[in-house]
Motif scaffolding. Structure first.
Motif, mmCIF file in Angstrom:
data_model
loop_
_atom_site.group_PDB
_atom_site.id
_atom_site.type_symbol
_atom_site.label_atom_id
_atom_site.label_comp_id
_atom_site.label_asym_id
_atom_site.label_seq_id
_atom_site.Cartn_x
_atom_site.Cartn_y
_atom_site.Cartn_z
ATOM 1 N N VAL A 266 37.461 -11.385 -11.163
ATOM 2 C CA VAL A 266 38.705 -10.955 -11.795
ATOM 3 C C VAL A 266 38.841 -11.698 -13.115
ATOM 4 N N GLY A 267 39.381 -11.000 -14.104
ATOM 5 C CA GLY A 267 39.618 -11.668 -15.389
ATOM 6 C C GLY A 267 38.675 -11.273 -16.502
ATOM 7 N N ARG A 268 38.091 -10.086 -16.425
ATOM 8 C CA ARG A 268 37.209 -9.666 -17.513
ATOM 9 C C ARG A 268 38.003 -9.161 -18.715
ATOM 10 N N GLY A 269 39.191 -8.613 -18.470
ATOM 11 C CA GLY A 269 39.955 -7.994 -19.538
ATOM 12 C C GLY A 269 40.988 -8.836 -20.262
ATOM 13 N N PRO A 270 41.477 -9.938 -19.686
ATOM 14 C CA PRO A 270 42.548 -10.702 -20.330
ATOM 15 C C PRO A 270 42.149 -11.287 -21.683
ATOM 16 N N LEU A 271 43.162 -11.613 -22.465
ATOM 17 C CA LEU A 271 42.957 -12.241 -23.774
ATOM 18 C C LEU A 271 42.884 -13.759 -23.657
ATOM 19 N N ALA A 272 43.204 -14.276 -22.472
ATOM 20 C CA ALA A 272 43.246 -15.728 -22.298
ATOM 21 C C ALA A 272 42.821 -16.096 -20.885
ATOM 22 N N GLY A 273 42.365 -17.343 -20.748
ATOM 23 C CA GLY A 273 42.034 -17.866 -19.434
ATOM 24 C C GLY A 273 40.610 -17.593 -18.997
ATOM 25 N N PRO A 274 40.254 -18.055 -17.811
ATOM 26 C CA PRO A 274 38.883 -17.952 -17.316
ATOM 27 C C PRO A 274 38.587 -16.612 -16.656
ATOM 28 N N VAL A 275 37.303 -16.367 -16.421
ATOM 29 C CA VAL A 275 36.887 -15.321 -15.500
ATOM 30 C C VAL A 275 36.554 -16.032 -14.192
ATOM 31 N N VAL A 276 37.037 -15.493 -13.086
ATOM 32 C CA VAL A 276 36.885 -16.136 -11.774
ATOM 33 C C VAL A 276 36.175 -15.178 -10.828
ATOM 34 N N ALA A 277 35.163 -15.687 -10.149
ATOM 35 C CA ALA A 277 34.446 -14.890 -9.151
ATOM 36 C C ALA A 277 34.556 -15.572 -7.790
ATOM 37 N N ALA A 278 34.461 -14.765 -6.748
ATOM 38 C CA ALA A 278 34.478 -15.305 -5.391
ATOM 39 C C ALA A 278 33.378 -14.649 -4.576
ATOM 40 N N ALA A 279 32.820 -15.404 -3.657
ATOM 41 C CA ALA A 279 31.846 -14.895 -2.691
ATOM 42 C C ALA A 279 32.400 -15.200 -1.304
ATOM 43 N N VAL A 280 32.413 -14.207 -0.437
ATOM 44 C CA VAL A 280 33.009 -14.370 0.889
ATOM 45 C C VAL A 280 32.059 -13.828 1.957
ATOM 46 N N ILE A 281 31.804 -14.652 2.971
ATOM 47 C CA ILE A 281 31.023 -14.232 4.136
ATOM 48 C C ILE A 281 31.975 -14.080 5.311
ATOM 49 N N LEU A 282 32.060 -12.860 5.847
ATOM 50 C CA LEU A 282 32.957 -12.581 6.971
ATOM 51 C C LEU A 282 32.192 -12.595 8.289
ATOM 52 N N PRO A 283 32.856 -12.985 9.372
ATOM 53 C CA PRO A 283 32.218 -12.925 10.689
ATOM 54 C C PRO A 283 32.223 -11.503 11.232
#
Length: 257
Positions: free
Chosen positions: A81-98
């Motif tokens: 999330v955060g590819r389009g904003p004019l400010a701040g970081p881009v943040v990614a998450a990886a999730v492993i579900l049971p």
């Protein structure tokens, strides 16, 4: 079972019934009082809604089940999330579900209210096998471009997983890694793991931007998360460029020129 005397008692009873074949429903359905009829219809609609949620959950787990049935246990869904904003970081998450993951209501984070995202964020953190988060700040975005910064954030998210994944499911991206991977357009609407990652990434970034709003007030970061809303653009005009603005993004770039 004796028939509940009051409508309130019947409403309370309905909250304990989840099986449409429950024999207690027959007596409730035969009660002609308007309040009882309304309570039953409300219960029936809620049951239908719950069934749709369950069906959606199973639909979004089809990709994971394909790999689980092949013996692949640790499947990491990845989103950013955060590819389009004019400010701040881009943040990614990886999730492993049971395999027995039972948190309901997960969807593409953009389709959920902030309250629902916060609730699901806590539930996912409690139930997931592993979660990894990758963050690339505005400086990295300006240095390597947003596409490459997104890749770097995703790679970092995978590296931060306490459990090594055997398979990656990625939202519209290919990563330079030896781990087997599959990429899906609009993956957060097709894979529950990717959707869960989108929620983790979104809440993480929103909280960061809310903190930045206190440090750099006047741009509405806590409300717009750095996207170019009217309030944000007015803040740019009034206060100028702040330290977390992406200098390669218009209209920030235009202001600096």
């Amino acid at each position: 079972m004796e028939k509940p005397v009051t409508i309130l008692a019947i409403k309370k009873l309905l909250t304990t019934i989840t099986d449409p074949a429950d024999e207690r429903l027959a007596q409730i359905m035969n009660d002609s009082r308007k309040g009882v009829v309304k309570a039953y219809h409300t219960w029936e609609n809620q049951l239908k809604k719950q069934q749709l949620i369950l069906e959606k959950q199973q639909e979004m787990l089809q990709i994971e089940h394909y790999f689980w049935e092949k013996g692949t246990q640790y499947i990491a869904g990845i989103d950013e999330v955060g590819r389009g904003p004019l400010a701040g970081p881009v943040v990614a998450a990886a999730v492993i579900l049971p395999i027995d993951f039972a948190v309901l209501g997960i969807n593409d984070s953009k389709q959920l209210s902030s309250t629902k995202r916060e609730l699901l964020f806590d539930q996912i953190k409690e139930s997931a096998i592993a979660i990894g988060i990758g963050i690339k700040n505005h400086q990295v975005v300006d240095e390597v471009n947003i596409y490459q910064a997104t890749k770097l954030a995703m790679i970092e998210a995978v590296q931060q997983l306490p459990q090594q994944p055997e398979q990656l499911l990625i939202d519209a991206m290919h990563l330079p890694t030896s781990i087997p991977q599959e990429s899906f357009i609009k993956g957060d609407a097709k894979s529950l793991s990717i959707a869960a990652a989108s929620i983790i990434a979104k809440v993480t970034r929103d909280r960061m931007m809310a903190d930045y709003d206190e440090v750099y007030p006047g741009y509405g970061f806590s409300e717009n998360a750095g996207y170019g809303t009217k309030v944000h653009l007015e803040g740019l005009e009034k206060h100028g460029v702040c330290p977390i603005h992406r200098k390669t993004f218009a209209p920030v770039k235009k202001m600096l020129q």
